[in-house]
Design an enzyme around this catalytic site. Structure first.
Site, PDB file in Angstrom:
ATOM      1  N   ASP A   1      -0.430  -3.978   6.687  1.00  0.00           N
ATOM      2  CA  ASP A   1      -1.287  -3.339   7.687  1.00  0.00           C
ATOM      3  C   ASP A   1      -2.756  -3.762   7.552  1.00  0.00           C
ATOM      4  O   ASP A   1      -3.664  -3.016   7.917  1.00  0.00           O
ATOM      5  CB  ASP A   1      -1.152  -1.812   7.602  1.00  0.00           C
ATOM      6  CG  ASP A   1       0.274  -1.352   7.887  1.00  0.00           C
ATOM      7  OD1 ASP A   1       1.110  -2.192   8.275  1.00  0.00           O
ATOM      8  OD2 ASP A   1       0.551  -0.148   7.726  1.00  0.00           O
TER       9      ASP A   1
ATOM     10  N   HIS B   1       1.344   3.921   1.931  1.00  0.00           N
ATOM     11  CA  HIS B   1       1.878   4.691   3.062  1.00  0.00           C
ATOM     12  C   HIS B   1       3.400   4.764   3.016  1.00  0.00           C
ATOM     13  O   HIS B   1       4.069   3.793   2.678  1.00  0.00           O
ATOM     14  CB  HIS B   1       1.394   4.095   4.392  1.00  0.00           C
ATOM     15  CG  HIS B   1      -0.039   4.431   4.694  1.00  0.00           C
ATOM     16  ND1 HIS B   1      -0.805   3.716   5.570  1.00  0.00           N
ATOM     17  CD2 HIS B   1      -0.835   5.422   4.216  1.00  0.00           C
ATOM     18  CE1 HIS B   1      -2.025   4.249   5.629  1.00  0.00           C
ATOM     19  NE2 HIS B   1      -2.062   5.281   4.805  1.00  0.00           N
TER      20      HIS B   1
ATOM     21  N   HIS C   1      -7.568  -0.655   5.788  1.00  0.00           N
ATOM     22  CA  HIS C   1      -6.564   0.295   6.281  1.00  0.00           C
ATOM     23  C   HIS C   1      -6.421   1.415   5.250  1.00  0.00           C
ATOM     24  O   HIS C   1      -6.488   2.594   5.573  1.00  0.00           O
ATOM     25  CB  HIS C   1      -5.251  -0.464   6.469  1.00  0.00           C
ATOM     26  CG  HIS C   1      -4.077   0.353   6.888  1.00  0.00           C
ATOM     27  ND1 HIS C   1      -3.976   0.952   8.118  1.00  0.00           N
ATOM     28  CD2 HIS C   1      -2.929   0.672   6.231  1.00  0.00           C
ATOM     29  CE1 HIS C   1      -2.816   1.596   8.198  1.00  0.00           C
ATOM     30  NE2 HIS C   1      -2.166   1.448   7.064  1.00  0.00           N
TER      31      HIS C   1
ATOM     32  N   HIS D   1       0.848  -1.204   0.000  1.00  0.00           N
ATOM     33  CA  HIS D   1       0.000   0.000   0.000  1.00  0.00           C
ATOM     34  C   HIS D   1       0.873   1.240   0.000  1.00  0.00           C
ATOM     35  O   HIS D   1       2.089   1.158   0.161  1.00  0.00           O
ATOM     36  CB  HIS D   1      -1.023  -0.025   1.140  1.00  0.00           C
ATOM     37  CG  HIS D   1      -0.459   0.101   2.526  1.00  0.00           C
ATOM     38  ND1 HIS D   1       0.366  -0.840   3.092  1.00  0.00           N
ATOM     39  CD2 HIS D   1      -0.607   1.074   3.481  1.00  0.00           C
ATOM     40  CE1 HIS D   1       0.674  -0.471   4.323  1.00  0.00           C
ATOM     41  NE2 HIS D   1       0.109   0.697   4.579  1.00  0.00           N
TER      42      HIS D   1
ATOM     43  N   ASP E   1       5.736   4.677   5.124  1.00  0.00           N
ATOM     44  CA  ASP E   1       6.559   3.706   5.863  1.00  0.00           C
ATOM     45  C   ASP E   1       6.592   2.332   5.173  1.00  0.00           C
ATOM     46  O   ASP E   1       7.220   1.396   5.675  1.00  0.00           O
ATOM     47  CB  ASP E   1       6.086   3.575   7.328  1.00  0.00           C
ATOM     48  CG  ASP E   1       4.661   3.081   7.458  1.00  0.00           C
ATOM     49  OD1 ASP E   1       3.765   3.608   6.753  1.00  0.00           O
ATOM     50  OD2 ASP E   1       4.419   2.169   8.274  1.00  0.00           O
ATOM     51  N   HIS E   2       5.953   2.222   4.020  1.00  0.00           N
ATOM     52  CA  HIS E   2       6.002   0.973   3.244  1.00  0.00           C
ATOM     53  C   HIS E   2       6.666   1.144   1.881  1.00  0.00           C
ATOM     54  O   HIS E   2       7.009   0.152   1.232  1.00  0.00           O
ATOM     55  CB  HIS E   2       4.588   0.380   3.103  1.00  0.00           C
ATOM     56  CG  HIS E   2       4.011   0.005   4.431  1.00  0.00           C
ATOM     57  ND1 HIS E   2       3.963  -1.291   4.906  1.00  0.00           N
ATOM     58  CD2 HIS E   2       3.522   0.778   5.433  1.00  0.00           C
ATOM     59  CE1 HIS E   2       3.459  -1.290   6.127  1.00  0.00           C
ATOM     60  NE2 HIS E   2       3.176  -0.045   6.467  1.00  0.00           N
TER      61      HIS E   2
ATOM     62  N   HIS F   1       4.284  -4.454  11.063  1.00  0.00           N
ATOM     63  CA  HIS F   1       4.767  -3.669  12.211  1.00  0.00           C
ATOM     64  C   HIS F   1       4.961  -4.534  13.449  1.00  0.00           C
ATOM     65  O   HIS F   1       4.278  -5.546  13.620  1.00  0.00           O
ATOM     66  CB  HIS F   1       3.748  -2.578  12.576  1.00  0.00           C
ATOM     67  CG  HIS F   1       3.666  -1.466  11.586  1.00  0.00           C
ATOM     68  ND1 HIS F   1       4.426  -0.335  11.671  1.00  0.00           N
ATOM     69  CD2 HIS F   1       2.907  -1.332  10.470  1.00  0.00           C
ATOM     70  CE1 HIS F   1       4.143   0.469  10.663  1.00  0.00           C
ATOM     71  NE2 HIS F   1       3.221  -0.112   9.917  1.00  0.00           N
TER      72      HIS F   1
HETATM   73 FE    FE Z   1       2.410   0.829   8.143  1.00  0.00          FE
HETATM   74 ZN    ZN Z   2      -0.050   1.740   6.494  1.00  0.00          ZN
END
Ligand code: FE
Ligand code: ZN
Length: 255
Positions: free
Chosen positions: A133, A58, A114, A56, A60-61, A171
């Site tokens: 996530d 985001h 998410h 996805h 942080d990915h 995570h």
């Molecule tokens: Fe994440």
């Molecule tokens: Zn995420």
């Protein structure tokens, strides 16, 4: 022989994973929070990255994709639905698509909730699913874009995989998830035993992921919305599981 799986911590609490096929040398990385730990792990093993799979959009990915591509000429796979907010893709996929990697088939599942457009990658032969996530160890992602009904539907797709599947999530949230889970499911002996295992892993600073799908089914409150004890605890006996799920998600947001 299953493909080799490497679990790598990244940023403050993210995980990224490497999948490696020793026959062909094919190596995939699933999500790229940060290039550094991936580059180090590849160098250590003498592997060249051939693929990047993104779950996805985001940051942080996907934040490390550009840096990773400066060093490795890897092909990037992501959801068609998210193409406008992912790094440039070489392969666009959607729910039900399949592609080959390391002599195995990879199934793409839409697991929106998410985010809308979040996908998971399942490898039934090796017994891995990369959920990021969506389904997480003792938890599930917060509903930033999708509805509770969408996430519930996504979780049902994941639960339908083989019970011994290893759930590779995004995570290290397990201990915080456990503190919440026990408030919803206080009499669950499997959950209590799992919390003890999680605590000892974290004391040694070891990852609590991947986790086994059967263990999630037995202990993850977000998968247990149909359980009579949980429904009783929430004063929702006989309610639709999707509504119970929505209540559990709402309580976790306030927890
Ligand atoms: Fe994440
Ligand atoms: Zn995420």
């Amino acid at each position: 022989m299953p493909l080799e799986l490497v679990t790598l911590p990244a940023l403050s609490d993210n995980y990224t994973y490497l999948l490696h096929d020793s026959d062909t040398g094919a190596t995939a990385c699933i999500d790229v929070p940060d290039a550094k730990p991936i580059l180090d792990a590849l160098a250590e093993r003498g592997w060249a990255l051939t693929e990047i799979w993104l779950t996805h959009h985001h940051h942080d990915h996907i934040g490390g994709v550009e840096d990773l591509l400066k060093v490795h000429d890897a092909k990037v796979t992501g959801a068609t639905a998210d193409r406008h907010r992912l790094p440039p893709l070489n392969r666009e996929v959607g729910d039900g698509d399949r592609f080959e990697f390391g002599g195995e088939m990879v199934d793409v599942l839409d697991v929106s909730g998410h985010t809308v457009g979040h996908i998971a990658f399942a490898l039934p032969s090796s017994g891995y699913v990369f959920t990021a996530d969506s389904l997480m160890a003792l938890g599930c992602g917060r509903l930033f874009e999708g509805t509770a009904a969408q996430m519930w539907g996504s979780l049902q797709k994941l639960v339908a995989l083989a019970p011994e599947t290893l759930v590779c999530s995004g995570h290290e949230y397990t201990q915080a998830n456990a503190r919440f889970a026990i408030t919803i499911d206080p009499d669950n002996a499997d959950l209590k035993a799992r919390i003890d295992r999680i605590s000892s892993l974290r004391e040694r600073n070891e990852p609590t992921v991947p986790s086994k799908l059967s263990e999630e089914v037995a202990t993850n409150p977000f998968l247990r919305a149909a359980d009579p004890a949980i429904q009783a605890k929430l004063d929702m006996i006989g309610a639709e599981p999707v509504d119970v799920f929505a209540e559990i998600r709402a309580r976790k947001d306030r927890f």
